[in-house]
Design a protein around this motif. Structure first.
Motif, PDB file in Angstrom:
ATOM      1  N   ILE A 130     -17.300  -3.351   0.956  1.00 28.09           N
ATOM      2  CA  ILE A 130     -17.117  -3.050   2.382  1.00 28.09           C
ATOM      3  C   ILE A 130     -17.600  -1.637   2.669  1.00 28.09           C
ATOM      4  O   ILE A 130     -18.313  -1.382   3.644  1.00 28.09           O
ATOM      5  CB  ILE A 130     -15.643  -3.204   2.778  1.00 28.09           C
ATOM      6  N   ILE A 131     -17.207  -0.707   1.781  1.00 28.13           N
ATOM      7  CA  ILE A 131     -17.601   0.684   2.007  1.00 28.13           C
ATOM      8  C   ILE A 131     -19.117   0.825   1.921  1.00 28.13           C
ATOM      9  O   ILE A 131     -19.744   1.526   2.706  1.00 28.13           O
ATOM     10  CB  ILE A 131     -16.879   1.597   0.996  1.00 28.13           C
ATOM     11  N   ILE A 150      -3.788   9.448  -0.820  1.00 26.20           N
ATOM     12  CA  ILE A 150      -3.462   8.908  -2.144  1.00 26.20           C
ATOM     13  C   ILE A 150      -4.148   9.697  -3.254  1.00 26.20           C
ATOM     14  O   ILE A 150      -3.550   9.992  -4.287  1.00 26.20           O
ATOM     15  CB  ILE A 150      -3.802   7.408  -2.196  1.00 26.20           C
ATOM     16  N   ILE A 165      -2.298   7.399   4.898  1.00 29.99           N
ATOM     17  CA  ILE A 165      -1.876   7.027   3.553  1.00 29.99           C
ATOM     18  C   ILE A 165      -3.085   6.949   2.635  1.00 29.99           C
ATOM     19  O   ILE A 165      -3.094   7.497   1.529  1.00 29.99           O
ATOM     20  CB  ILE A 165      -1.116   5.680   3.579  1.00 29.99           C
ATOM     21  N   VAL A 182       3.404   9.537 -12.840  1.00 31.17           N
ATOM     22  CA  VAL A 182       3.143  10.967 -12.740  1.00 31.17           C
ATOM     23  C   VAL A 182       4.371  11.783 -13.121  1.00 31.17           C
ATOM     24  O   VAL A 182       4.313  12.648 -13.980  1.00 31.17           O
ATOM     25  CB  VAL A 182       2.676  11.325 -11.309  1.00 31.17           C
ATOM     26  N   VAL A 215      -5.570  -4.202  -2.248  1.00 37.61           N
ATOM     27  CA  VAL A 215      -5.061  -2.836  -2.154  1.00 37.61           C
ATOM     28  C   VAL A 215      -4.558  -2.328  -3.504  1.00 37.61           C
ATOM     29  O   VAL A 215      -4.875  -1.221  -3.927  1.00 37.61           O
ATOM     30  CB  VAL A 215      -3.934  -2.791  -1.098  1.00 37.61           C
ATOM     31  N   PHE A 271      -3.214  -1.856   6.610  1.00 41.84           N
ATOM     32  CA  PHE A 271      -4.011  -2.401   5.527  1.00 41.84           C
ATOM     33  C   PHE A 271      -5.500  -2.194   5.792  1.00 41.84           C
ATOM     34  O   PHE A 271      -6.252  -1.733   4.929  1.00 41.84           O
ATOM     35  CB  PHE A 271      -3.674  -3.894   5.418  1.00 41.84           C
ATOM     36  N   LEU A 282       0.818  -1.202   0.000  1.00 42.43           N
ATOM     37  CA  LEU A 282       0.000   0.000   0.000  1.00 42.43           C
ATOM     38  C   LEU A 282       0.857   1.260   0.000  1.00 42.43           C
ATOM     39  O   LEU A 282       0.330   2.354  -0.159  1.00 42.43           O
ATOM     40  CB  LEU A 282      -0.988   0.019   1.170  1.00 42.43           C
ATOM     41  N   ILE A 283       2.172   1.109   0.179  1.00 47.96           N
ATOM     42  CA  ILE A 283       3.064   2.251  -0.020  1.00 47.96           C
ATOM     43  C   ILE A 283       3.772   2.116  -1.356  1.00 47.96           C
ATOM     44  O   ILE A 283       3.916   3.071  -2.103  1.00 47.96           O
ATOM     45  CB  ILE A 283       4.084   2.332   1.126  1.00 47.96           C
ATOM     46  N   ALA A 317       3.997   7.335   5.125  1.00 43.03           N
ATOM     47  CA  ALA A 317       4.527   6.176   4.400  1.00 43.03           C
ATOM     48  C   ALA A 317       5.964   5.914   4.824  1.00 43.03           C
ATOM     49  O   ALA A 317       6.361   4.770   5.056  1.00 43.03           O
ATOM     50  CB  ALA A 317       4.459   6.415   2.891  1.00 43.03           C
ATOM     51  N   LEU A 335       1.402  12.122   1.727  1.00 40.99           N
ATOM     52  CA  LEU A 335       1.621  10.684   1.602  1.00 40.99           C
ATOM     53  C   LEU A 335       2.994  10.308   2.143  1.00 40.99           C
ATOM     54  O   LEU A 335       3.152   9.289   2.809  1.00 40.99           O
ATOM     55  CB  LEU A 335       1.510  10.270   0.131  1.00 40.99           C
ATOM     56  N   PRO A 372       2.244  15.794  -2.249  1.00 39.56           N
ATOM     57  CA  PRO A 372       2.924  14.512  -1.978  1.00 39.56           C
ATOM     58  C   PRO A 372       3.383  14.350  -0.529  1.00 39.56           C
ATOM     59  O   PRO A 372       3.502  13.232  -0.051  1.00 39.56           O
ATOM     60  CB  PRO A 372       4.115  14.519  -2.936  1.00 39.56           C
ATOM     61  N   PRO A 408       1.446   3.420  -4.505  1.00 37.26           N
ATOM     62  CA  PRO A 408       1.417   4.864  -4.764  1.00 37.26           C
ATOM     63  C   PRO A 408       2.792   5.424  -5.119  1.00 37.26           C
ATOM     64  O   PRO A 408       2.903   6.313  -5.964  1.00 37.26           O
ATOM     65  CB  PRO A 408       0.936   5.445  -3.431  1.00 37.26           C
ATOM     66  N   GLN A 428      -7.116  -1.333  -5.950  1.00 40.94           N
ATOM     67  CA  GLN A 428      -7.701  -0.054  -5.557  1.00 40.94           C
ATOM     68  C   GLN A 428      -6.812   1.105  -6.018  1.00 40.94           C
ATOM     69  O   GLN A 428      -7.295   2.093  -6.575  1.00 40.94           O
ATOM     70  CB  GLN A 428      -7.851  -0.049  -4.031  1.00 40.94           C
ATOM     71  N   TYR A 455       3.594   7.333  -8.452  1.00 41.63           N
ATOM     72  CA  TYR A 455       4.028   8.731  -8.420  1.00 41.63           C
ATOM     73  C   TYR A 455       5.295   8.914  -9.248  1.00 41.63           C
ATOM     74  O   TYR A 455       5.381   9.813 -10.086  1.00 41.63           O
ATOM     75  CB  TYR A 455       4.275   9.154  -6.971  1.00 41.63           C
ATOM     76  N   VAL A 470     -13.456  -4.036  -1.880  1.00 43.19           N
ATOM     77  CA  VAL A 470     -13.345  -2.781  -1.134  1.00 43.19           C
ATOM     78  C   VAL A 470     -14.643  -2.003  -1.211  1.00 43.19           C
ATOM     79  O   VAL A 470     -15.170  -1.529  -0.188  1.00 43.19           O
ATOM     80  CB  VAL A 470     -12.170  -1.943  -1.676  1.00 43.19           C
ATOM     81  N   PHE A 473      -6.407   1.350   5.574  1.00 43.04           N
ATOM     82  CA  PHE A 473      -6.407   1.735   4.166  1.00 43.04           C
ATOM     83  C   PHE A 473      -7.755   1.422   3.527  1.00 43.04           C
ATOM     84  O   PHE A 473      -8.261   2.166   2.694  1.00 43.04           O
ATOM     85  CB  PHE A 473      -5.285   0.983   3.446  1.00 43.04           C
ATOM     86  N   LEU A 474      -8.352   0.319   3.941  1.00 44.90           N
ATOM     87  CA  LEU A 474      -9.652  -0.060   3.395  1.00 44.90           C
ATOM     88  C   LEU A 474     -10.794   0.684   4.082  1.00 44.90           C
ATOM     89  O   LEU A 474     -11.955   0.466   3.772  1.00 44.90           O
ATOM     90  CB  LEU A 474      -9.882  -1.564   3.551  1.00 44.90           C
ATOM     91  N   MET A 515      -2.201  12.710  -4.117  1.00 45.22           N
ATOM     92  CA  MET A 515      -0.768  12.426  -4.163  1.00 45.22           C
ATOM     93  C   MET A 515       0.015  13.361  -5.072  1.00 45.22           C
ATOM     94  O   MET A 515       1.092  13.840  -4.727  1.00 45.22           O
ATOM     95  CB  MET A 515      -0.616  10.991  -4.633  1.00 45.22           C
ATOM     96  N   THR A 516      -0.557  13.671  -6.258  1.00 42.47           N
ATOM     97  CA  THR A 516       0.207  14.472  -7.214  1.00 42.47           C
ATOM     98  C   THR A 516       0.317  15.918  -6.758  1.00 42.47           C
ATOM     99  O   THR A 516       1.293  16.593  -7.059  1.00 42.47           O
ATOM    100  CB  THR A 516      -0.459  14.440  -8.594  1.00 42.47           C
TER     101      THR A 516
END
Lengths: 311, 309
Positions: free
Chosen positions: A265-266, B268, B264, A156, A247, B245, A144-145, B282, B278, B275, A148, A250, A152, A262, B248-249, B271-272
C-alpha cells in the motif's frame, strides 16, 4: 445439505468474481500509468515496460487476460520488487501468517470459553465481574494499541520476550495475545450470556437430579449448548484475525503476508495490492463457509430444505 | 356495648374501612416508554460512566483546541519530543507540536468519522431494511441477495482498495466505510419490520386506510427504535476503530491533521524513547471505544429488560 453447500459455494464464486472485477477496474481507472513514477526512461524502454506488463492492450482485453490468469492462479508480477511474481511473494510469506492466525483462533476460542464459563458459573460474583472487566478491556483496546503496549511492557521494560520477529515458540505469545484479545472478549461475553440461560434449562435440572457432578454438567451439557453463538461468530473471528494480523505483523516485524500488504500500500504496488486483497478475500470467504457448515452441523434444530435431517 | 366506631378507635387490630377506589389510584407519576428506558439506564452505573466519558471527551475535544495557547500544527522544533510538563501537559511530538491539542483535534476527527459513519449507516440501513422487511416476497428476496453478496465482500479490504485509488481525505474514509457498513443495520431493521408488520396496530392503521409510508414511518420504525439505537451506538466505536486502523496503515487523514490512529502509528517507532507520544492517543482511543461499548450494552439492557443478564 447439498443444495445449501452449492448455494454457499456459488455465492463465494460470485463474490470473488465481483471483487476481482472491482479490483481490476480500480486498478485501471487510476489516472496515469503505474509506471509513471519510474525514473526518466526513454520512449523505447517505456514501451517495452508497458508491453511487459501488458499495458499497451485495450482495457477489455487486459480484463480477459487478468481473469484468465486469475483462474489459473497467476496474480501477476510486482511492480516495485522487480521480477518477483505476486504468488511467490504470497507463498513465501503466508505460512507465517497462517501459523500465527491458527494459534490465535485456537487461543481465542479456548480463552473465551474458559473466561465465559467462569463468568457464567460464578454469575454476579467476583469472578464474573473480573472476567467481564477483562472482556471489556479486550474489546476496548484494539490490536493496534494492545500490540505496542505489550511490546513496551514485556519486551522493552521487562525483557521477557524478544522485541520483534518470529523465531521461537516464545515469540508467538505477544502477537497472539494482541491478535486474539478482542475475539476472546466477544466469545467470553457470548458464552456467558447463553450459559446463564442454559444453566436454568430443564435438561440441566434433570442432569443435576440424576446426580451428575458439576464438571460433567458444565462440560457435557451446558457448554455444548452454549457453543452455538460461538460457532456463528467464527466467520467474524476469522475476518478479525486476518485484518488484525495486518497491523500486528507490522508492529512485531513478522515477515508475514500482512507486512507485505502494508508495504504494498505504501509503495502503491498495484499488482501486489490486488493480489493480496484477492487472496485475503478468498481466505475470508472460505473461513466463513466453514463457519456456516459448522453451524449447520452443530445445531440439529436447523433443518435445511432438501436435506435428510428434516424428515 | 361498643359501637363499631368506638371499636375502631380503641382497637388497633380492627380492620380499616376499605375504599374501593384507592386500589386504582395512581400515586406515582406515570412514565412514558422513553422515561422508563432512561430510568433503567440511569440504574446501570457502567453505562452511565460510559455516557459521561463520551460527554467529557466531546467537551474536551471541542474546548481544549479553542482555549489552548498552542495549535495542532505549530512546530516548535527547539522543543521537540518534550516530556509532559506544565506548559505541554501531554508533551510534544517529533516536530514540537503540543500533544494535548493534537490529541484533542485527533478526538474531533475520530469522533466525527465515527458519528458520520454511524449516521450514514442509520439512514441507508433503515430505508433499505424497512423496504426489505415491510414489502417482503420478491422484493425482500432480491434485496436480501444483494446485501448478502455485498456482505460477503470483506469490507476492510474494499475500504483499503478504495482509499488506495482515491484521494485520501476524511470524506473518502467515511464513504469507503459506508459502502458495506449499513448492511448490519439493514438486517436488524428487516427483522424488526417482519415481526412488527403483522401486529394489531399496524393492521389497524392499514384498515384505517393509511398508506405504506405512513405505516412505516409513523408506526413501524418508531417501534423498532430500540434495536436501531443500540446498533448505532455500537457502530460508532467500530467506525472509530476502522478509521484508526486505516490511519495506522497510512491511509487516513493526512498531515498536519492527525487522528488518533495517525498519532499512534507515528509514535510506535519512538515508543521506547518517548512513550507519552503513544500513551495519550492510545489511552483516549481505548477510553472512547470502552465508553461507547458499555453505553451500547447498557442501552440494550435498558430497551429490553427481558434480556437483562
Amino acid at each position: 445439505m447439498v443444495a445449501f453447500v452449492l448455494r454457499k459455494v456459488s455465492f463465494m464464486v460470485v463474490t470473488l468474481f465481483l471483487l476481482a472485477s472491482l479490483t481490476f477496474v480500480l486498478m485501471n481507472v487510476i489516472p496515469g500509468s503505474p509506471l509513471q513514477s519510474e525514473k526518466a526512461t526513454s520512449e523505447q524502454v517505456k514501451k517495452n515496460l508497458e508491453a511487459y506488463y501488458g499495458l499497451d492492450k485495450p482495457m477489455f482485453e487486459r480484463y480477459i487476460t487478468y481473469m484468465d490468469n486469475l483462474i489459473h492462479g497467476d496474480l501477476g508480477v510486482s511492480m516495485k520488487k522487480k521480477f518477483q511474481t505476486v504468488e511467490r511473494m504470497i507463498s513465501s510469506s503466508f505460512p507465517y501468517s497462517l501459523r500465527l492466525g491458527l494459534v490465535s483462533v485456537v487461543t481465542s476460542v479456548a480463552g473465551g470459553v474458559i473466561l465465559g464459563t467462569l463468568a457464567a458459573l460464578y454469575h454476579r460474583r467476583f469472578l464474573d465481574h473480573f472476567a467481564m472487566i477483562i472482556a471489556v478491556i479486550g474489546l476496548a483496546v484494539p490490536s493496534l494499541i494492545m500490540g505496542p503496549l505489550l511490546q513496551y511492557i514485556f519486551s522493552v521494560k521487562l525483557g521477557w520476550f524478544s522485541v520483534a520477529g518470529l523465531k521461537g515458540p516464545l515469540d508467538y505469545i505477544l502477537p497472539t495475545i494482541a491478535l486474539s484479545a478482542s475475539s476472546i472478549a466477544v466469545i467470553a461475553r457470548l458464552i456467558r450470556s447463553t450459559m446463564v440461560e442454559v444453566m436454568n434449562g430443564d435438561f440441566i435440572k434433570t442432569a443435576k437430579a440424576k446426580g451428575l457432578t458439576g464438571h460433567m454438567i458444565v462440560w457435557r451439557h451446558a457448554l455444548r449448548n452454549s457453543m452455538l453463538p460461538v460457532v456463528t461468530y467464527l466467520g467474524f473471528m476469522i475476518a478479525n484475525v486476518i485484518t488484525g494480523s495486518v497491523v500486528v505483523e507490522q508492529i512485531f516485524a513478522i515477515p508475514g503476508l500482512g507486512k507485505f500488504f502494508v508495504s504494498s500500500i505504501i509503495d502503491r504496488d498495484y499488482p501486489l495490492i490486488m493480489g493480496t486483497t484477492i487472496f485475503y478475500a478468498a481466505i475470508l470467504l472460505v473461513g466463513r463457509f466453514i463457519a456456516d457448515i459448522a453451524y449447520v452441523l452443530v445445531d440439529p434444530r436447523i433443518r435445511l430444505k432438501g436435506g435428510k435431517a428434516g424428515a | 356495648m361498643n359501637t363499631p366506631d368506638m371499636m375502631r378507635d380503641d382497637n388497633p387490630f380492627a380492620p380499616l374501612r376499605k375504599d374501593a377506589t384507592a386500589g386504582e389510584k395512581i400515586t406515582r407519576k406515570s412514565l412514558t416508554a422513553w422515561q422508563d428506558i432512561w430510568y433503567r439506564l440511569k440504574g446501570n452505573k457502567l453505562a452511565m460512566f460510559g455516557l459521561w466519558v463520551i460527554v467529557a471527551v466531546v467537551l474536551l475535544a471541542i474546548f481544549i483546541p479553542v482555549f489552548s495557547p498552542f495549535s495542532h500544527d505549530t512546530n516548535e522544533l527547539a522543543n521537540k519530543n518534550a516530556a509532559p510538563s506544565w506548559t505541554h501537559w501531554f508533551g510534544t511530538d517529533n516536530l514540537g507540536r503540543d500533544m494535548l491539542v493534537r490529541t484533542m483535534t485527533g478526538a474531533q476527527i475520530s469522533l466525527f468519522v465515527g458519528v458520520m459513519a454511524a449516521i450514514i449507516d442509520f439512514f441507508i440501513g433503515i430505508i433499505y431494511g424497512a423496504i426489505m422487511g415491510y414489502f417482503g416476497g420478491k422484493v425482500d428476496e432480491i434485496m436480501n441477495r444483494i446485501s448478502e453478496i455485498l456482505y460477503a465482500v470483506p469490507n476492510l479490504l474494499v475500504t483499503i482498495l478504495l482509499l488506495v485509488v482515491m484521494e485520501p481525505s476524511l470524506t473518502t474514509i467515511i464513504v469507503a466505510m459506508s459502502i458495506t457498513g449499513w448492511i448490519n443495520m439493514a438486517w436488524i431493521v428487516r427483522g424488526q419490520m417482519i415481526s412488527l408488520k403483522n401486529q394489531e396496530y399496524a393492521l389497524a392503521s392499514q384498515v384505517l386506510g393509511a398508506g405504506h409510508m405512513r405505516i412505516l414511518f409513523r408506526h413501524l420504525i418508531p417501534n423498532a427504535m430500540g434495536p436501531i439505537i443500540v446498533t448505532v451506538t455500537l457502530s460508532v466505536p467500530s467506525a472509530i476503530f476502522t478509521e484508526a486502523f486505516l490511519s495506522f496503515l497510512g491511509l487516513g487523514v493526512q498531515s498536519p491533521k492527525a487522528s488518533w490512529g495517525t498519532m499512534i502509528s507515528d509514535s510506535i517507532g519512538a515508543m521506547t524513547l518517548f512513550p507519552w507520544r503513544l500513551f495519550f492517543p492510545a489511552f483516549f482511543l481505548s477510553l472512547t471505544m470502552f465508553a461507547f461499548n458499555v453505553l451500547g450494552d447498557g442501552l440494550r439492557d435498558a430497551f429490553d429488560p427481558k434480556l437483562k443478564k
